[in-house]
Design a protein around this motif. Structure first.
Motif, PDB file in Angstrom:
ATOM      1  N   SER A 263       0.807  -1.225   0.000  1.00 23.96           N
ATOM      2  CA  SER A 263       0.000   0.000   0.000  1.00 23.96           C
ATOM      3  C   SER A 263       0.841   1.277   0.000  1.00 23.96           C
ATOM      4  CB  SER A 263      -0.929   0.010   1.214  1.00 23.96           C
ATOM      5  OG  SER A 263      -0.181  -0.025   2.423  1.00 23.96           O
ATOM      6  N   THR A 264       2.170   1.159  -0.069  1.00 22.75           N
ATOM      7  CA  THR A 264       3.016   2.339  -0.160  1.00 22.75           C
ATOM      8  C   THR A 264       2.689   3.083  -1.453  1.00 22.75           C
ATOM      9  OG1 THR A 264       4.779   1.137   0.990  1.00 22.75           O
ATOM     10  CG2 THR A 264       5.407   3.164  -0.149  1.00 22.75           C
ATOM     11  N   PRO A 265       2.408   4.399  -1.396  1.00 24.12           N
ATOM     12  CA  PRO A 265       1.988   5.101  -2.620  1.00 24.12           C
ATOM     13  C   PRO A 265       3.030   5.089  -3.724  1.00 24.12           C
ATOM     14  CG  PRO A 265       1.533   6.434  -0.669  1.00 24.12           C
ATOM     15  CD  PRO A 265       2.352   5.268  -0.212  1.00 24.12           C
ATOM     16  N   PHE A 266       4.321   5.213  -3.365  1.00 27.17           N
ATOM     17  CA  PHE A 266       5.391   5.231  -4.353  1.00 27.17           C
ATOM     18  C   PHE A 266       6.726   5.094  -3.635  1.00 27.17           C
ATOM     19  CE2 PHE A 266       4.570   9.583  -3.063  1.00 27.17           C
ATOM     20  CZ  PHE A 266       5.824  10.051  -2.737  1.00 27.17           C
ATOM     21  N   TYR A 267       7.758   4.798  -4.416  1.00 27.81           N
ATOM     22  CA  TYR A 267       9.134   4.758  -3.918  1.00 27.81           C
ATOM     23  C   TYR A 267       9.978   5.679  -4.793  1.00 27.81           C
ATOM     24  CZ  TYR A 267       7.840   0.544  -1.312  1.00 27.81           C
ATOM     25  OH  TYR A 267       7.241  -0.350  -0.453  1.00 27.81           O
ATOM     26  N   LEU A 268      10.894   6.403  -4.161  1.00 26.01           N
ATOM     27  CA  LEU A 268      11.892   7.183  -4.874  1.00 26.01           C
ATOM     28  C   LEU A 268      13.214   6.432  -4.783  1.00 26.01           C
ATOM     29  CD1 LEU A 268      10.971  10.684  -3.429  1.00 26.01           C
ATOM     30  CD2 LEU A 268      10.526   9.913  -5.757  1.00 26.01           C
ATOM     31  N   HIS A 269      13.884   6.242  -5.920  1.00 29.34           N
ATOM     32  CA  HIS A 269      15.162   5.534  -5.942  1.00 29.34           C
ATOM     33  C   HIS A 269      16.236   6.445  -6.506  1.00 29.34           C
ATOM     34  CE1 HIS A 269      13.473   1.680  -4.784  1.00 29.34           C
ATOM     35  NE2 HIS A 269      12.533   1.834  -5.697  1.00 29.34           N
ATOM     36  N   GLY A 270      17.425   6.426  -5.848  1.00 28.35           N
ATOM     37  CA  GLY A 270      18.505   7.309  -6.263  1.00 28.35           C
ATOM     38  C   GLY A 270      19.865   6.689  -6.074  1.00 28.35           C
ATOM     39  N   PRO A 271      20.923   7.512  -6.112  1.00 25.60           N
ATOM     40  CA  PRO A 271      22.302   7.014  -6.050  1.00 25.60           C
ATOM     41  C   PRO A 271      22.601   6.269  -4.747  1.00 25.60           C
ATOM     42  CG  PRO A 271      22.227   9.337  -6.705  1.00 25.60           C
ATOM     43  CD  PRO A 271      20.854   8.971  -6.252  1.00 25.60           C
ATOM     44  N   GLY A 272      23.545   5.333  -4.817  1.00 30.99           N
ATOM     45  CA  GLY A 272      23.959   4.608  -3.620  1.00 30.99           C
ATOM     46  C   GLY A 272      22.883   3.719  -3.045  1.00 30.99           C
TER      47      GLY A 272
ATOM     48  N   THR B  18      16.727   4.847  -1.226  1.00 31.14           N
ATOM     49  CA  THR B  18      15.280   4.715  -1.355  1.00 31.14           C
ATOM     50  C   THR B  18      14.625   5.677  -0.378  1.00 31.14           C
ATOM     51  OG1 THR B  18      15.476   2.352  -1.879  1.00 31.14           O
ATOM     52  CG2 THR B  18      13.316   3.139  -1.206  1.00 31.14           C
ATOM     53  N   ILE B  19      13.590   6.367  -0.845  1.00 29.78           N
ATOM     54  CA  ILE B  19      12.781   7.225   0.016  1.00 29.78           C
ATOM     55  C   ILE B  19      11.327   6.843  -0.209  1.00 29.78           C
ATOM     56  CG2 ILE B  19      12.144   9.600   0.625  1.00 29.78           C
ATOM     57  CD1 ILE B  19      14.760  10.528  -0.670  1.00 29.78           C
ATOM     58  N   PHE B  20      10.583   6.702   0.886  1.00 21.88           N
ATOM     59  CA  PHE B  20       9.168   6.345   0.735  1.00 21.88           C
ATOM     60  C   PHE B  20       8.346   6.953   1.867  1.00 21.88           C
ATOM     61  CE2 PHE B  20      11.242   3.036   3.151  1.00 21.88           C
ATOM     62  CZ  PHE B  20      10.370   2.751   4.193  1.00 21.88           C
TER      63      PHE B  20
END
Length: 202
Positions: free
Chosen positions: A97-106, A109-111
């Motif tokens: 049910s997590t609305p979205f995930y942000l993925h970046g360097p290293g 992950t931000i959620f």
């Protein structure tokens, strides 16, 4: 379509993707967005230029939207600015049910989580898991908090940060960022962009 819990808005348009999906900036410094939809036969992609609507309705729906000159990630409950160098991805599991995930360097992950009842986080260690060490804990004048943690995973040093932000009188939004410790600065900066820009939509 189904299971779309987040969309992208800005530059006069709203992009509503078809699940499962990923948004990424087409080029550094560009307003264009590449949208990927994962299908049983492989990924299908389309590039959307805000001032030049393209084909690709099987990947993303494009409609008129707000004119602010940047991209915001919107859910039914809140919106926030899309930090640079991060992709936006849907959960791959329909039960997530997590609305979205942000993925970046290293491997960053931000959620988001919530809004959650404030009493669930009344204990200052509520967001500290077994094996994690508290590196810092700060409380802002507006009541938002930041808890930074360190831990080991697969014999590597990791960093994690939890930002709690007031949503209403008795609920909070929680944004969790994590990355390899060597890349924690980029993840922290992206999470700060989110914390500074988040707005309630209900």
């Amino acid at each position: 379509m189904g299971h779309v819990l987040a969309r992208l808005a800005g530059y006069g348009v709203v992009l509503t993707p078809h699940w499962p999906y990923m948004f990424e900036r087409h080029q550094a410094g560009s307003d264009a967005v590449r949208v990927t939809r994962w299908t049983s036969s492989g990924p299908v992609q389309v590039v959307v230029q805000p001032d030049r609507l393209t084909e690709g309705r099987e990947v993303v729906d494009v409609a008129d939207g707000p004119s602010h000159p940047c991209w915001f990630v919107e859910t039914s409950a809140f919106r926030l600015r899309w930090p640079a160098q991060f992709t936006i991805e849907s959960p791959q599991d329909q039960a997530d049910s997590t609305p979205f995930y942000l993925h970046g360097p290293g491997e960053a992950t931000i959620f988001p989580q919530g809004p959650v009842p404030q009493e669930r986080l009344a204990d200052p260690h509520a967001l500290v898991a077994a094996g994690q060490t508290v590196l810092d804990h700060r409380v802002s004048e507006d009541g938002s908090t930041l808890t930074e943690l360190g831990y080991q995973h697969n014999e590597e040093e990791w960093w994690q940060g939890h930002w709690t932000i007031r949503y209403d009188s008795d609920r909070l939004l929680v944004f969790t960022a994590q990355a390899l410790s060597a890349h924690s600065t980029q993840a922290r900066e992206a999470a700060e962009v989110i914390a500074a820009s988040v707005e309630r939509r209900q």
